[in-house]
Design a protein around this motif. Structure first.
Motif, PDB file in Angstrom:
ATOM      1  N   LEU A 129     -33.831  20.307 -26.772  1.00  0.00           N
ATOM      2  CA  LEU A 129     -33.631  19.368 -25.678  1.00  0.00           C
ATOM      3  C   LEU A 129     -34.931  19.215 -25.094  1.00  0.00           C
ATOM      4  CD1 LEU A 129     -30.148  20.676 -24.370  1.00  0.00           C
ATOM      5  CD2 LEU A 129     -30.481  18.709 -25.795  1.00  0.00           C
ATOM      6  N   LEU A 130     -36.009  19.465 -25.643  1.00  0.00           N
ATOM      7  CA  LEU A 130     -37.246  19.276 -25.006  1.00  0.00           C
ATOM      8  C   LEU A 130     -38.166  18.173 -25.721  1.00  0.00           C
ATOM      9  CD1 LEU A 130     -38.485  23.109 -24.759  1.00  0.00           C
ATOM     10  CD2 LEU A 130     -37.131  21.639 -22.985  1.00  0.00           C
ATOM     11  N   CYS A 131     -38.838  17.297 -24.957  1.00  0.00           N
ATOM     12  CA  CYS A 131     -39.446  16.261 -25.354  1.00  0.00           C
ATOM     13  C   CYS A 131     -40.587  16.967 -26.331  1.00  0.00           C
ATOM     14  CB  CYS A 131     -40.064  15.363 -24.486  1.00  0.00           C
ATOM     15  SG  CYS A 131     -41.274  14.264 -24.851  1.00  0.00           S
ATOM     16  N   PRO A 132     -40.930  16.532 -27.612  1.00  0.00           N
ATOM     17  CA  PRO A 132     -41.975  17.061 -28.115  1.00  0.00           C
ATOM     18  C   PRO A 132     -43.368  16.919 -27.648  1.00  0.00           C
ATOM     19  CG  PRO A 132     -41.327  15.233 -29.481  1.00  0.00           C
ATOM     20  CD  PRO A 132     -40.078  15.602 -28.192  1.00  0.00           C
ATOM     21  N   LEU A 133     -43.610  15.865 -26.792  1.00  0.00           N
ATOM     22  CA  LEU A 133     -44.942  15.803 -25.896  1.00  0.00           C
ATOM     23  C   LEU A 133     -44.991  16.118 -24.859  1.00  0.00           C
ATOM     24  CD1 LEU A 133     -45.036  11.739 -26.799  1.00  0.00           C
ATOM     25  CD2 LEU A 133     -45.715  13.652 -28.085  1.00  0.00           C
ATOM     26  N   ASN A 187     -37.872   8.866 -34.186  1.00  0.00           N
ATOM     27  CA  ASN A 187     -38.261  10.000 -33.349  1.00  0.00           C
ATOM     28  C   ASN A 187     -38.036   9.967 -31.848  1.00  0.00           C
ATOM     29  OD1 ASN A 187     -39.243  11.672 -35.582  1.00  0.00           O
ATOM     30  ND2 ASN A 187     -41.268  10.513 -35.262  1.00  0.00           N
ATOM     31  N   THR A 188     -37.464  11.043 -31.129  1.00  0.00           N
ATOM     32  CA  THR A 188     -36.887  10.888 -29.640  1.00  0.00           C
ATOM     33  C   THR A 188     -38.068  11.686 -28.945  1.00  0.00           C
ATOM     34  OG1 THR A 188     -34.655  10.999 -30.514  1.00  0.00           O
ATOM     35  CG2 THR A 188     -35.292  11.642 -28.226  1.00  0.00           C
ATOM     36  N   TYR A 189     -38.288  10.927 -27.703  1.00  0.00           N
ATOM     37  CA  TYR A 189     -39.133  11.378 -26.946  1.00  0.00           C
ATOM     38  C   TYR A 189     -38.657  10.886 -25.476  1.00  0.00           C
ATOM     39  CZ  TYR A 189     -42.422  10.806 -30.877  1.00  0.00           C
ATOM     40  OH  TYR A 189     -42.785  10.841 -32.016  1.00  0.00           O
ATOM     41  N   GLU A 190     -39.314  11.312 -24.333  1.00  0.00           N
ATOM     42  CA  GLU A 190     -39.044  11.302 -23.159  1.00  0.00           C
ATOM     43  C   GLU A 190     -39.503   9.726 -22.843  1.00  0.00           C
ATOM     44  OE1 GLU A 190     -37.630  11.237 -19.171  1.00  0.00           O
ATOM     45  OE2 GLU A 190     -37.022  12.692 -20.983  1.00  0.00           O
ATOM     46  N   ARG A 191     -38.809   8.974 -22.423  1.00  0.00           N
ATOM     47  CA  ARG A 191     -39.147   7.122 -22.258  1.00  0.00           C
ATOM     48  C   ARG A 191     -40.710   7.096 -21.474  1.00  0.00           C
ATOM     49  NH1 ARG A 191     -35.902   2.401 -22.156  1.00  0.00           N
ATOM     50  NH2 ARG A 191     -34.138   3.909 -21.751  1.00  0.00           N
ATOM     51  N   PRO A 207     -46.370   9.021 -31.753  1.00  0.00           N
ATOM     52  CA  PRO A 207     -47.165  10.154 -31.250  1.00  0.00           C
ATOM     53  C   PRO A 207     -47.178  11.633 -32.207  1.00  0.00           C
ATOM     54  CG  PRO A 207     -45.911   9.350 -29.504  1.00  0.00           C
ATOM     55  CD  PRO A 207     -45.468   8.613 -30.826  1.00  0.00           C
ATOM     56  N   LEU A 208     -46.152  11.570 -33.050  1.00  0.00           N
ATOM     57  CA  LEU A 208     -46.081  12.936 -33.821  1.00  0.00           C
ATOM     58  C   LEU A 208     -46.689  12.542 -35.298  1.00  0.00           C
ATOM     59  CD1 LEU A 208     -42.513  14.611 -33.019  1.00  0.00           C
ATOM     60  CD2 LEU A 208     -44.718  15.023 -32.401  1.00  0.00           C
ATOM     61  N   THR A 209     -46.456  11.506 -35.666  1.00  0.00           N
ATOM     62  CA  THR A 209     -46.995  11.199 -36.974  1.00  0.00           C
ATOM     63  C   THR A 209     -48.132  10.276 -37.298  1.00  0.00           C
ATOM     64  OG1 THR A 209     -45.415   9.001 -37.371  1.00  0.00           O
ATOM     65  CG2 THR A 209     -44.473  11.240 -38.190  1.00  0.00           C
TER      66      THR A 209
END
Length: 160
Positions: free
Chosen positions: A64-68, A84-88, A104-106
């Motif tokens: 439940l944490l943003c990976p960024l 991929n899911t991030y905080e907007r 941002p991850l890839t």
């Protein structure tokens, strides 16, 4: 190169956290620790749970944490072109800084900057908050409310 360095630092931080983490006292969708523990994010209100002498601290579930930002999702969105899911605000700010749409991850170049509310993650965050009514996440300004979903993007600045 910047993305790789950031990712390596994140992995090192996570490894360090795992090596110093104590075993949970109780589990109910999150890790709960007894007195003397530290909270990975957020804080507890000054009220102790009914019938308990020890103030329990809650650690947000990793998923439940943003990976960024490594903060509890408040407005989770998925990138349409990568999934991929991030905080907007975090992903939109990342794209503004780098000047192009890249995941941002890839670091894969994306054909658009389209994001949509991730309703599944949003429901899980709400369930987590409901299960821990005294927990106030860090960075939420003392609020426990999720942000409105799929709010329109901010208007571009008007040139003078």
């Amino acid at each position: 190169a910047l993305g790789v360095a950031w990712l390596a630092a994140r992995w090192a931080r996570q490894a360090a956290e795992k090596s110093t983490r104590r075993e949970p006292v109780q589990s109910c969708g999150a890790e709960v620790f007894g007195e003397g523990s530290t909270v990975a994010g957020g804080r507890m209100e000054d009220k102790a749970p009914e019938g308990r002498d020890v103030k329990e601290l809650v650690v947000e579930p990793q998923h439940l944490l943003c990976p960024l930002s490594q903060a509890l999702f408040r407005d989770p969105v998925f990138v349409v072109d990568s999934g991929n899911t991030y905080e907007r605000d975090v992903v939109l700010g990342h794209w503004a800084r780098v000047g192009e749409a890249r995941d941002p991850l890839t670091n894969v170049r994306l054909p658009s900057r389209d994001v949509r509310t991730n309703w599944g993650v949003r429901r899980e965050v709400q369930s987590f908050l409901d299960a821990h009514p005294a927990f106030i996440p860090d960075g939420w300004g003392g609020s426990r409310e999720l942000l409105p979903p799929d709010r329109p993007p901010p208007a571009p600045p008007v040139p003078e």
